[in-house]
Design an enzyme around this catalytic site. Structure first.
Site, mmCIF file in Angstrom:
data_model
loop_
_atom_site.group_PDB
_atom_site.id
_atom_site.type_symbol
_atom_site.label_atom_id
_atom_site.label_comp_id
_atom_site.label_asym_id
_atom_site.label_seq_id
_atom_site.Cartn_x
_atom_site.Cartn_y
_atom_site.Cartn_z
ATOM 1 N N GLU A 103 -12.154 5.762 -6.468
ATOM 2 C CA GLU A 103 -11.580 5.741 -5.105
ATOM 3 C C GLU A 103 -10.032 5.949 -5.199
ATOM 4 O OE1 GLU A 103 -11.398 2.214 -1.761
ATOM 5 O OE2 GLU A 103 -13.161 2.459 -3.234
ATOM 6 N N ASP A 140 -7.378 5.585 -2.220
ATOM 7 C CA ASP A 140 -7.012 5.095 -1.048
ATOM 8 C C ASP A 140 -5.864 5.096 -0.334
ATOM 9 O OD1 ASP A 140 -9.236 3.850 -1.156
ATOM 10 O OD2 ASP A 140 -8.647 1.708 -1.860
ATOM 11 N N GLU A 169 -4.533 3.143 3.502
ATOM 12 C CA GLU A 169 -4.882 2.051 4.219
ATOM 13 C C GLU A 169 -3.529 1.911 5.033
ATOM 14 O OE1 GLU A 169 -8.543 -0.552 2.550
ATOM 15 O OE2 GLU A 169 -6.498 -1.182 1.914
ATOM 16 N N ASP A 205 -7.499 -11.537 8.275
ATOM 17 C CA ASP A 205 -7.362 -12.632 7.422
ATOM 18 C C ASP A 205 -6.453 -12.388 6.276
ATOM 19 O OD1 ASP A 205 -9.178 -10.768 6.550
ATOM 20 O OD2 ASP A 205 -10.199 -12.016 5.362
ATOM 21 N N TRP A 206 -6.012 -10.861 6.246
ATOM 22 C CA TRP A 206 -4.913 -10.726 5.110
ATOM 23 C C TRP A 206 -4.012 -9.552 5.676
ATOM 24 C CZ3 TRP A 206 -4.691 -5.629 3.439
ATOM 25 C CH2 TRP A 206 -6.200 -4.847 3.516
ATOM 26 N N ARG A 229 2.682 -11.023 -11.208
ATOM 27 C CA ARG A 229 1.135 -11.046 -11.436
ATOM 28 C C ARG A 229 0.638 -10.655 -12.605
ATOM 29 N NH1 ARG A 229 -1.191 -5.773 -7.483
ATOM 30 N NH2 ARG A 229 -3.500 -6.077 -8.150
#
Length: 279
Positions: free
Chosen positions: A104, A106, A108, A197-198, A270
Site C-alpha cells: 500500500e 498512502d 491521507e 477518534d484519532w 517509538r
C-alpha cells in the site's frame, strides 16, 4: 493543381494539430477509469466524466476504486478537499493490493477545524507491514482550489509529490532486508470517512455533524504505466523522465525542513530498540 494540393495538405495538418490539442487538453474520463464502490449515492461522477465527488454524512462516507490494477507507474489526481470545519474527517487517496500481506502507498488528508491546516499523512506498506509514517503541513489551502497529488512507483523507489514538488522518497532497501512493494499489482482507491477518534488532535476534536455533508472533489486523473520496467532497467527513458533533478532535490529539502511535522525515522521514543533499517 500543385498549389491546391499544398493548401489541402496544410489544412489537413492544421486540422490534425487542432484535434490533437483538443484531445490533449481533455482530462481522463472518470467513468471509464473508476467504479463507485460504496456510500450509495454519496459518490458521484458528473460533467460527462470530468468530475467526481465523495461525500460524508453521519450515516456513511463513500469511496471509489480504479477498474485497472497497476504495477509501477506514475499516478496523478487533482483533489479539492473538504472545506470549512473538516475536523474528524479523513480523505484517503492511495494504491493498494489485497490480503494480509498487501502492499500500500498512502496519501491521507486529516481534516481540522476552520482556519487550522490540514495534515497530509503518508505511509508505505510492504507485505502487510506499515508503520512508515511521515506527516506534513501543506504550504497552501487545499480546500480553495484543485491541487495535484502524485505517486511515482518504480522498483528503485516511491516518490510522493504535491503539485509536482517531491515531498517524500521511500527507497528500495531490500539490500538491508526491508521488503519493498514490487510484486503485487495495486488498484487506486479513495474514500471520505469519519475517524474522529484519532484524526484531529488525536481524537480530541470531534466531527461537527451540523456541517455535513462534507464533500471532496476529484478531476484530471492520469496514469502512466511502467509495467514493462524491471528492477535492473533503470536507464529506460520513461523512468528517467520521472527522476528528481537538482531543482527537485532542493524543493524536497525545502518541504522536509519547513513543512514536515512527523518522521518515523526520527522517533526514538517509538523505536527504543533502534530505528528501522531503512532509516
Amino acid at each position: 493543381m500543385a498549389s491546391t494540393c499544398n493548401r489541402c495538405y496544410v489544412l489537413m495538418v492544421l486540422c490534425i494539430v487542432v484535434i490533437s490539442s483538443m484531445v490533449a487538453s481533455c482530462g481522463a474520463n472518470l467513468l471509464q477509469d473508476f467504479d463507485l464502490t460504496w456510500g450509495d449515492n454519496r459518490a458521484k461522477i458528473f460533467n460527462k466524466g470530468q468530475l467526481l465527488s465523495l461525500s460524508l454524512d453521519k450515516v456513511s462516507g463513500s469511496g471509489f476504486q480504479s477498474k485497472k490494477e497497476y504495477l509501477f507507474g506514475r499516478i496523478d489526481m487533482q483533489l479539492k478537499l473538504v472545506s470549512g470545519n473538516s475536523a474528524g474527517t479523513v480523505t484517503a487517496y492511495y494504491l493498494s493490493s489485497q490480503g494480509p500481506t498487501h502492499d500500500e502507498i498512502d496519501f491521507e488528508f486529516l481534516g481540522n477545524v476552520s482556519g487550522d491546516p490540514y495534515i497530509l499523512h503518508t505511509n508505505v506498506f510492504s507485505q502487510g507491514k506499515g508503520n512508515r509514517e511521515q506527516q506534513f503541513y501543506l504550504w497552501f489551502d487545499p480546500t480553495r482550489n484543485f491541487h495535484t497529488y502524485s505517486i511515482i512507483w518504480k522498483p528503485q523507489h516511491i516518490i510522493f509529490l504535491v503539485d509536482n514538488i517531491p515531498i517524500r522518497v521511500f527507497k528500495n532497501a531490500e539490500i538491508v532486508g526491508v521488503p519493498f512493494p514490487k510484486n503485487q499489482p495495486m488498484r487506486i482507491y479513495s474514500s471520505l470517512w469519519s475517524a474522529d477518534d484519532w484524526a484531529t488532535r488525536g481524537g480530541l476534536v470531534k466531527t461537527d455533524w451540523s456541517k455535513a455533508p462534507f464533500i471532496a472533489y476529484y478531476r484530471n486523473f492520469k496514469a502512466i504505466e511502467f509495467s514493462s520496467i524491471s528492477s535492473n532497467s533503470i536507464s529506460d527513458e520513461a523512468v528517467q523522465s520521472n527522476e528528481i533533478d537538482a531543482n527537485g532535490r532542493r524543493r524536497l529539502r525545502w518541504v522536509q525542513k519547513y513543512f514536515m511535522i512527523y518522521n518515523y525515522c526520527k522517533d526514538l521514543k517509538r523505536f527504543p530498540q533502534g530505528l528501522p533499517a531503512e532509516c
